[in-house]
Write a protein that holds these residues in place. Sequence first.
Motif, PDB file in Angstrom:
ATOM      1  N   GLY A 242       1.159  -1.652  -0.081  1.00  0.00           N
ATOM      2  CA  GLY A 242       0.242  -0.177   0.432  1.00  0.00           C
ATOM      3  C   GLY A 242       0.920   1.406  -0.148  1.00  0.00           C
ATOM      4  O   GLY A 242       0.006   2.527   0.153  1.00  0.00           O
ATOM      5  N   GLU A 243       1.886   0.798   0.638  1.00  0.00           N
ATOM      6  CA  GLU A 243       2.676   2.406   0.277  1.00  0.00           C
ATOM      7  C   GLU A 243       3.101   2.990  -1.054  1.00  0.00           C
ATOM      8  O   GLU A 243       2.679   4.415  -0.984  1.00  0.00           O
ATOM      9  N   HIS A 244       2.997   1.882  -2.103  1.00  0.00           N
ATOM     10  CA  HIS A 244       3.179   2.517  -3.379  1.00  0.00           C
ATOM     11  C   HIS A 244       2.218   3.290  -3.847  1.00  0.00           C
ATOM     12  O   HIS A 244       1.933   4.223  -5.049  1.00  0.00           O
ATOM     13  N   SER A 245       1.203   3.245  -3.215  1.00  0.00           N
ATOM     14  CA  SER A 245      -0.444   3.366  -4.068  1.00  0.00           C
ATOM     15  C   SER A 245      -1.253   4.428  -2.781  1.00  0.00           C
ATOM     16  O   SER A 245      -1.514   5.786  -3.423  1.00  0.00           O
ATOM     17  N   VAL A 246      -0.634   4.995  -2.090  1.00  0.00           N
ATOM     18  CA  VAL A 246      -1.341   5.633  -1.125  1.00  0.00           C
ATOM     19  C   VAL A 246      -0.001   6.392  -0.074  1.00  0.00           C
ATOM     20  O   VAL A 246      -0.779   7.259   0.486  1.00  0.00           O
ATOM     21  N   GLY A 247       0.742   5.985  -0.052  1.00  0.00           N
ATOM     22  CA  GLY A 247       2.068   6.516   0.723  1.00  0.00           C
ATOM     23  C   GLY A 247       2.055   5.730   1.665  1.00  0.00           C
ATOM     24  O   GLY A 247       1.878   4.893   2.662  1.00  0.00           O
TER      25      GLY A 247
ATOM     26  N   SER B 135     -15.275   2.047   1.739  1.00  0.00           N
ATOM     27  CA  SER B 135     -14.177   1.937   0.811  1.00  0.00           C
ATOM     28  C   SER B 135     -14.271   3.540  -0.258  1.00  0.00           C
ATOM     29  O   SER B 135     -13.538   3.731  -1.584  1.00  0.00           O
ATOM     30  N   ARG B 136     -15.734   3.687  -0.679  1.00  0.00           N
ATOM     31  CA  ARG B 136     -15.806   5.002  -1.355  1.00  0.00           C
ATOM     32  C   ARG B 136     -15.491   6.191  -0.971  1.00  0.00           C
ATOM     33  O   ARG B 136     -15.062   6.926  -1.070  1.00  0.00           O
ATOM     34  N   LEU B 137     -14.989   6.169   0.539  1.00  0.00           N
ATOM     35  CA  LEU B 137     -15.311   8.018   1.492  1.00  0.00           C
ATOM     36  C   LEU B 137     -13.623   7.846   1.703  1.00  0.00           C
ATOM     37  O   LEU B 137     -12.817   9.373   1.109  1.00  0.00           O
ATOM     38  N   LEU B 138     -12.625   6.529   1.618  1.00  0.00           N
ATOM     39  CA  LEU B 138     -11.712   6.681   2.092  1.00  0.00           C
ATOM     40  C   LEU B 138      -9.969   5.084   1.570  1.00  0.00           C
ATOM     41  O   LEU B 138     -10.877   4.480   1.250  1.00  0.00           O
ATOM     42  N   ARG B 139      -9.433   5.591   0.929  1.00  0.00           N
ATOM     43  CA  ARG B 139      -8.589   5.059   0.371  1.00  0.00           C
ATOM     44  C   ARG B 139      -7.314   4.699   1.792  1.00  0.00           C
ATOM     45  O   ARG B 139      -6.462   5.198   1.259  1.00  0.00           O
ATOM     46  N   GLY B 140      -7.515   3.172   1.683  1.00  0.00           N
ATOM     47  CA  GLY B 140      -6.537   2.633   2.593  1.00  0.00           C
ATOM     48  C   GLY B 140      -5.262   2.028   2.451  1.00  0.00           C
ATOM     49  O   GLY B 140      -4.464   2.028   2.528  1.00  0.00           O
ATOM     50  N   VAL B 141      -5.688   1.600   0.850  1.00  0.00           N
ATOM     51  CA  VAL B 141      -4.303   0.880   0.472  1.00  0.00           C
ATOM     52  C   VAL B 141      -4.343   0.724  -0.912  1.00  0.00           C
ATOM     53  O   VAL B 141      -4.827   1.163  -1.695  1.00  0.00           O
TER      54      VAL B 141
ATOM     55  N   GLY C 236      -8.731  -0.369   6.574  1.00  0.00           N
ATOM     56  CA  GLY C 236      -6.478  -1.575   7.206  1.00  0.00           C
ATOM     57  C   GLY C 236      -6.890  -2.271   5.442  1.00  0.00           C
ATOM     58  O   GLY C 236      -5.249  -2.667   5.942  1.00  0.00           O
ATOM     59  N   GLY C 237      -7.746  -2.868   5.108  1.00  0.00           N
ATOM     60  CA  GLY C 237      -7.458  -3.433   4.029  1.00  0.00           C
ATOM     61  C   GLY C 237      -7.605  -5.453   4.324  1.00  0.00           C
ATOM     62  O   GLY C 237      -6.829  -6.063   3.514  1.00  0.00           O
ATOM     63  N   TYR C 238      -7.753  -5.380   5.116  1.00  0.00           N
ATOM     64  CA  TYR C 238      -7.722  -6.694   6.380  1.00  0.00           C
ATOM     65  C   TYR C 238      -8.854  -7.117   6.799  1.00  0.00           C
ATOM     66  O   TYR C 238      -9.339  -6.476   7.282  1.00  0.00           O
TER      67      TYR C 238
END
Lengths: 180, 204
Positions: free
Chosen positions: A113-118, A174-180, B100-102
């Motif tokens: 996820g570091e490449h997608s959201v930092g 997941s629409r409101l917030l991207r975590g990965v 969190g993805g999981y």
Amino acid sequence: MKPNPAMSSASCSLQPRPFWPSWLAGIALGLVLLLTFVWTGHGLGATGASTRLTAALAHGVAPAATEANGYLGPLVKQGKPLASWISWQVLGVAIGALAAAWQAGRLRVQLDGEHSVGRGRRLLSALGGGVLAGFGARVAAGCTSGLGLSGAATLGVAAFVFLALFFAVGIVASRLLRGV
Amino acid sequence: MMTLPLNDAGMWSGLVCGLLFGFVLERAGFGSPCKLTAQFRFTDWSVLKVMFTAIVVAAGGLALLRALGWLPADALFVPSAYLGAAAIGGALVGAGFAVGGYCPGTSVVGLMSGRLDALVFLLGLLLGTGLFAWGWSSGLEAWTLAGELDSGDTLQEAFGIPDLWAVGAMALALVGVYWLGGRMERRGRGPVSAAEAVQGAHPD
């Protein structure tokens, strides 16, 4: 495990093996769940172990407060986390997942996820997601595996309510917030 | 006369069932937060397909064992029907999964396939559990007992739906999930492959 030429070539070429198709993984998972029910009388889970681990860690840091706590106190009295079935089951999950990932050439150390959201945002989303899931699983007395999957296999009403809200809120979040 | 379940609560049944569980979850691709969350964006339907297939197989198998008289009706653990608690918990675990993805179980699979973010998620899981315990006596205990269904815990007890009917209806819905999921996967970017999952999540 005996050496196998396909395995070494997979790890050399950096080309991981494909995942199982969903129908195959689903049937396999269903059979494992069925075996668990017939063998133990209950299904599979996860947060039973993390809850006992929380109790043990809290007891190490603040013994008196943990024993006095209405939720963790009774768990501490039940003994060490490894005295419970669910802890062995989660240890088994770790061993099985490690074997599967390694054998298929899918073992790679990374902060996914570091490449997608930092990096900073990913650390925060992983921690925040864990807090929400840990808290929520205690309210419902189960998580996606223990209540959703295993409860639905016994045709428990609570499991279907859990799964409906799980998917509905997951889709919105997941629409409101991207975590990965 | 067979006496099922065996009610084994020992170390070996835990290790063996867990090992098989973890192996299958990894094989399905469920160590990857990118693949798991793609279900909520409708581009990869693996989560719903795998979970729903497993539920139909296990529920069908258990219903069959009961119909054959090999498994007494009340022999298995069934979650209590605190529907309010299940709804709050489902909403929070769903939000945690999306962000969190999981989910708790798959974070173990993520960690064992080398993902450090899964370790952070697990740390959060312990913190969330601690937070819950801290608020237990100041009102959270009532949340866990919210919305109790008095008539019973199972679809059969609560609504009089026979087991085999429930399993049949779920099997029909499963066909719908594969049809709709396959359609949306073909229209969109499609399922996350193993090669993509190992590379980690990237911006679309």
